[in-house]
Enzyme design. Structure first.
Site, mmCIF file in Angstrom:
data_model
loop_
_atom_site.group_PDB
_atom_site.id
_atom_site.type_symbol
_atom_site.label_atom_id
_atom_site.label_comp_id
_atom_site.label_asym_id
_atom_site.label_seq_id
_atom_site.Cartn_x
_atom_site.Cartn_y
_atom_site.Cartn_z
ATOM 1 N N PRO B 136 -38.464 7.741 -18.090
ATOM 2 C CA PRO B 136 -38.804 9.155 -18.308
ATOM 3 C C PRO B 136 -37.574 9.934 -18.777
ATOM 4 O O PRO B 136 -36.464 9.696 -18.281
ATOM 5 C CB PRO B 136 -39.261 9.638 -16.938
ATOM 6 C CG PRO B 136 -39.533 8.395 -16.140
ATOM 7 C CD PRO B 136 -38.603 7.361 -16.676
ATOM 8 N N GLY B 138 -36.430 13.970 -19.995
ATOM 9 C CA GLY B 138 -36.735 15.375 -20.285
ATOM 10 C C GLY B 138 -35.708 15.882 -21.279
ATOM 11 O O GLY B 138 -35.734 15.553 -22.451
ATOM 12 N N GLY B 140 -32.654 14.950 -21.014
ATOM 13 C CA GLY B 140 -31.707 13.841 -21.134
ATOM 14 C C GLY B 140 -30.300 14.220 -20.711
ATOM 15 O O GLY B 140 -29.326 13.596 -21.120
ATOM 16 N N SER B 207 -26.645 22.875 -16.964
ATOM 17 C CA SER B 207 -27.386 22.225 -18.053
ATOM 18 C C SER B 207 -28.602 23.024 -18.495
ATOM 19 O O SER B 207 -29.381 22.550 -19.329
ATOM 20 C CB SER B 207 -27.857 20.852 -17.573
ATOM 21 O OG SER B 207 -28.796 21.017 -16.515
ATOM 22 N N PHE B 208 -28.789 24.222 -17.923
ATOM 23 C CA PHE B 208 -30.005 25.029 -18.106
ATOM 24 C C PHE B 208 -30.586 24.988 -19.513
ATOM 25 O O PHE B 208 -31.780 24.774 -19.713
ATOM 26 C CB PHE B 208 -29.694 26.469 -17.700
ATOM 27 C CG PHE B 208 -30.808 27.451 -17.950
ATOM 28 C CD1 PHE B 208 -31.951 27.436 -17.161
ATOM 29 C CD2 PHE B 208 -30.711 28.406 -18.959
ATOM 30 C CE1 PHE B 208 -32.969 28.350 -17.374
ATOM 31 C CE2 PHE B 208 -31.728 29.321 -19.178
ATOM 32 C CZ PHE B 208 -32.855 29.286 -18.384
ATOM 33 N N SER B 211 -32.025 21.209 -20.344
ATOM 34 C CA SER B 211 -32.706 20.394 -19.332
ATOM 35 C C SER B 211 -34.085 20.994 -19.074
ATOM 36 O O SER B 211 -34.363 22.125 -19.473
ATOM 37 C CB SER B 211 -31.877 20.340 -18.048
ATOM 38 O OG SER B 211 -31.607 21.642 -17.561
ATOM 39 N N GLY B 223 -29.572 25.078 -8.996
ATOM 40 C CA GLY B 223 -29.033 25.998 -9.981
ATOM 41 C C GLY B 223 -27.887 26.801 -9.406
ATOM 42 O O GLY B 223 -27.669 26.825 -8.191
ATOM 43 N N TYR B 478 -17.400 20.806 -5.946
ATOM 44 C CA TYR B 478 -17.575 20.320 -7.316
ATOM 45 C C TYR B 478 -16.194 20.069 -7.907
ATOM 46 O O TYR B 478 -15.380 20.983 -7.980
ATOM 47 C CB TYR B 478 -18.325 21.384 -8.110
ATOM 48 C CG TYR B 478 -18.807 20.939 -9.475
ATOM 49 C CD1 TYR B 478 -20.130 20.559 -9.661
ATOM 50 C CD2 TYR B 478 -17.959 20.921 -10.576
ATOM 51 C CE1 TYR B 478 -20.597 20.168 -10.912
ATOM 52 C CE2 TYR B 478 -18.411 20.528 -11.823
ATOM 53 C CZ TYR B 478 -19.741 20.159 -11.993
ATOM 54 O OH TYR B 478 -20.208 19.777 -13.219
#
Lengths: 567, 567
Positions: B136, B138, B140, B207-208, B211, B223, B478
């Site tokens: 799958p 989306g 990517g 990645s908004f 994605s 998010g 992060y």
């Protein structure tokens, strides 16, 4: 900190010795009888005392007993009548029908009390190796058949595992605001231990006094203040579960994308995968401020709308509880019976009439808890929304008195059952856009099915409901119903009567997109409707998990995945 | 609303045509080289253009192609080079090493674009019947190997299923504040469609722009404003998943005790159980007010303490982001390079020095969103806690500029990789009581392992970190690190360099009780560490679910449960 079993009612709710919640001379009886359309005096229907009950012989042989004693200690394996009777069933109306009639056929062969996680794990592995059924039991307050001992047709040895010797608060992390405790600790003991360190979990189900941490998690329950403190599946951080496949220590991190969160498979597992031995959970500082107060609404829809707008506005509340008109009427009337109706009451009535709140009003109680700044911020915003939605502020006393009696509800069931009356509750939840439809449909199903079970055309039930848990997307609906018991056909007839009502209500819930349970769990009683909610793939998944962890099916068989309603 | 694949970089981030995020003439290059201890000019290391790459021949035979076309339509089955190259891998540093070097051995045999849930379900059942692997895909944007096409050693036909033709916003329930959309819709398209109805989901990962809704759920992502809007596992209400065992429609109720919540098994499943075709999620009203601003702290510990106290005080914030001293220094310096240093800057410097914030300060950005009343309430309370924890208010501009560039981070990676530099990120989370320990341990592991991979003793990495997601019990960490690439040993040497660093960081995370991923997911790259986090019983459960729903293992094999790091 454990509650001595002999200090509790083995066949009812609460302490063995307790003041009668509804004394014989109370004028409430006549009012209830009238409301139910009963024209004859209420009958005396006392419970069968234990000494008159016949327990099935325990199948525990001497060798197995010795092996169990080697695991949990000699004094922790019980086959006496009281222990077996106490652990025969939970506390549903259906359970009480059986045990009050003296039917203890579901009693386990033995009850064992492990004292540690290690003993529990060894016990589970022993049972799996010997194909012995284990029924985990905390407070035993299940009202859905979740702790029933021997299921019908079960030929294997059945042992109930009582967790209430495991009661330590193991640690508190004051920086992360989490705490870890053994699963068998009762609500008040946990609350007290946490409060001594300045924190609380805040999980206050109506069963709080007689239920345990492990049970709350296993049943995926919700406390009355769930808006602030969260449901069990929200406050659970991690757990230890003794399973036939080994001790399962779930992951413990604040937020994670490391595959699905398996803590969510513990919450709602109801002892079918293993026995929860300890849980880590979120805690909050003891609130600096509290504010509980009442409002009246002209309709259930207006009150529901106020709750919706408050939660969707992200105002920090702890509790929002809206009774429908029938429930409001029932409790106001019952509360007023036998009290003198003075000038003050007359003035209050006149004021309500004048403002348009006298005709079937709905009572709403709002509770705020937290820092003084948050409570004050919330109070102002709540007041504004209440007013905009047509709510009439009626002061603090409804809030205070609700809070004082928050755990008392189940106390009136035993006296009612002593007088030929049935009382049961059931609950669901749905999205805000469906709440009125579901409320009407379930109300109607209960009302109609009660009438169907009664011969006398004037006899009927009292059916009432409230919203007590609110989310941004929807809310719970909790129904309470009282009805004349069908005494003329014995236990079987009474069970059939209950099944008629229960099935009608559950069918209505499923047909109108409610969940089959918002916080009571599945047990045996909701299992037939679970498939409709989870779908075939979901049921296949639950079955695969069960098969993998417990291939012999020794852990609480017949619960969640069974079809054992009326067992 | 779908993004044309040819308008995107098949081997990098963002649009094919974009301004160079770090132009060749920028003085930043020299500063970075100095910081990395590189004494030679940075090399030119451009990516291999597609026409110079050799793709493995597609194994799709004519008959299977016809059958696929019968399911998804003739135009939706692709075997051309661009489509296969675009779908060969995701967007991790490791992925880019391979595709930039022209290694497309992982390209799927074909790419298909189903247009509906029904087509997707038929496709999955066809693949299961024929033992064809489906991946799958989306947007990517996976950075953990979650969408890699053919795994090493996989002999079966491999087809990537691109969901981005399924882009409809299906419904909005304005009363329940939920919405339902098809899974292949990209972030900006979804945001726009929702905004036109006055609502938002509020899920803004970095990645908004590239994605999809389905990817967010599958990877259990978070998010940047997750404090207010929640992680994917929190805002997900229900989902449809096309599985080899049939279409799985998960339960949909606001709160439930009906066995475990199986929506939580969808979040984090990463395509290993099926393909998410649609999702229902919570939405919020568009905020009336927003307030983003910056603070400086003298230490990471003080800043972290401020965040902890704010979230534990239940103050409604949307975002709290604290850079450590290295990250603060890096972005302040990089932002200032090439700009004239005027009197205003000198005065600001002097002021900071005077107040004690000049020596390695840490920048914190706080974002508030919501009703005007909530934002104003939060602003005052936040300001008080910041100040009590030693925070210095530095105005709105750091907040505004962070927000303006919130999705730009990945844009600088391609130019850096064009100049012999490696850039990678990784993330974790832990409880507040462990946050400083974990921060130091992972920082140290990355720093040390980078040095180990380099021959030149003066060469080193730049390692920096921030907290960007906060919970009452803990927070995410992060890490971003830049390092001189080990160019002398070809692709294999570069992969080995990356593996050394990645393994050191992941081992440090696991050894210090962090989660192996806070929001990137597991994919192939984190799979070796998953067992340590979930434990043997948890892994057995995940395996049993996979085996039950996908007995032939056709759904995204090697991901989550594999051990394919470096694949």
């Amino acid at each position: 900190m454990t509650i001595d079993r002999t200090s509790l009612r083995w066949n009812g709710w609460g302490p063995a010795a307790q003041p009668d919640a509804l004394p014989k001379e109370s004028p409430a009886w006549q009012w209830i009888a009238d409301a139910l359309g009963i024209n004859t005096p209420l009958p005396e229907t006392p419970a069968t005392p234990l000494e008159k009950c016949t327990l099935p012989a325990s199948g525990l042989d001497g060798e197995t007993r010795l092996e169990l004693e080697r695991i949990v200690g000699a004094n922790q394996v019980h086959t006496g009548d009281y222990e077996r009777a106490f652990h025969a069933r939970g506390k549903s109306y259906h359970d009480l029908l059986h045990v009050r009639a003296g039917n203890l056929s579901n009693a386990p062969d033995a009850v064992v009390y492990p004292r540690s996680e290690d003993e529990t794990q060894r016990l589970v592995e022993f049972a799996a190796a010997r194909d012995i059924v284990l029924v985990p039991f905390g407070g035993g307050s299940s009202v859905v058949g979740g702790v029933t001992g021997r299921e019908q047709g079960e030929k294997r040895l059945c042992i109930t595992v009582d967790t209430t010797l495991m009661t330590s608060l193991l640690s508190i992390d004051e920086t992360a605001m989490t705490a870890t405790a053994q699963a068998g600790i009762y609500g008040p003991a946990l609350d007290k231990a946490l409060a001594s360190q300045g924190v609380r979990l805040g999980h206050y189900p109506q069963s709080f006094e007689y239920s345990t941490l492990g049970g709350w998690v296993a049943a995926r329950g919700a406390g009355q203040n769930s808006i602030r403190y969260g449901r069990a599946d929200k406050w659970l951080v991690s757990a230890h579960v003794a399973t036939p496949s080994g001790l399962w220590r779930t992951e413990a991190t604040p937020g994670s994308a490391a595959a699905p969160n398996l803590n969510q498979m513990v919450a709602g597992s109801e002892g079918t995968l293993g026995i929860i031995t300890e849980a880590t959970f979120k805690v909050h500082s003891l609130p600096d401020a509290e504010d509980y107060r009442g409002y009246l609404f002209r309709s259930f829809a207006e009150g529901a709308d106020a709750i919706r707008r408050i939660v969707q506005s992200e105002i920090p509340t702890a509790m929002l509880r809206l009774s429908d008109a029938d429930e409001t009427f029932f409790f106001r009337t019952l509360g007023g019976i036998g009290k003198e109706h003075g000038l003050k009451d007359n003035l209050a009535e006149a004021y309500l009439r004048l403002r348009g709140y006298a005709d079937r009003p709905c009572a709403l109680i709002v509770g705020l808890e937290g820092s003084a700044a948050n409570v004050s911020h919330a109070r102002d915003r709540v007041a504004r929304i209440m007013s905009a939605c047509g709510g009439l502020h009626v002061g603090r006393s409804p809030g205070t008195s609700w809070k004082a009696g928050r755990f008392h509800g189940p106390m009136v069931r035993d006296p009612m059952m002593d007088h030929g009356l049935g009382v049961d509750t059931l609950e669901t939840s749905t999205f805000w856009s469906n709440i009125q439809t579901l409320h009407s449909a379930v109300r109607e199903a209960i009302d109609t099915s009660i009438r169907e079970t009664l011969d006398d055309p004037s006899a009927r039930g009292i059916v009432m409901a409230h919203i007590s848990h609110a989310y941004p997307d929807g809310a719970s609906l909790y129904f309470t119903f009282v009805f004349p018991r069908r005494l003329d056909r014995g236990l079987e007839g009474e069970v059939a009567q209950w099944l008629t009502i229960k099935r009608a209500a559950s069918d209505a819930i499923a047909a109108h997109n409610g969940t089959i349970s918002h916080h009571h769990g599945v047990g045996t009683d909701h299992a037939p409707w679970l498939g409709q909610e989870k779908g075939p793939v979901g049921m296949q998944m639950l079955g695969a998990v069960k098969q993998s962890l417990d291939p012999k099916g020794v852990m609480n068989p017949g619960k969640v995945l069974g079809d054992g309603i009326g067992n």
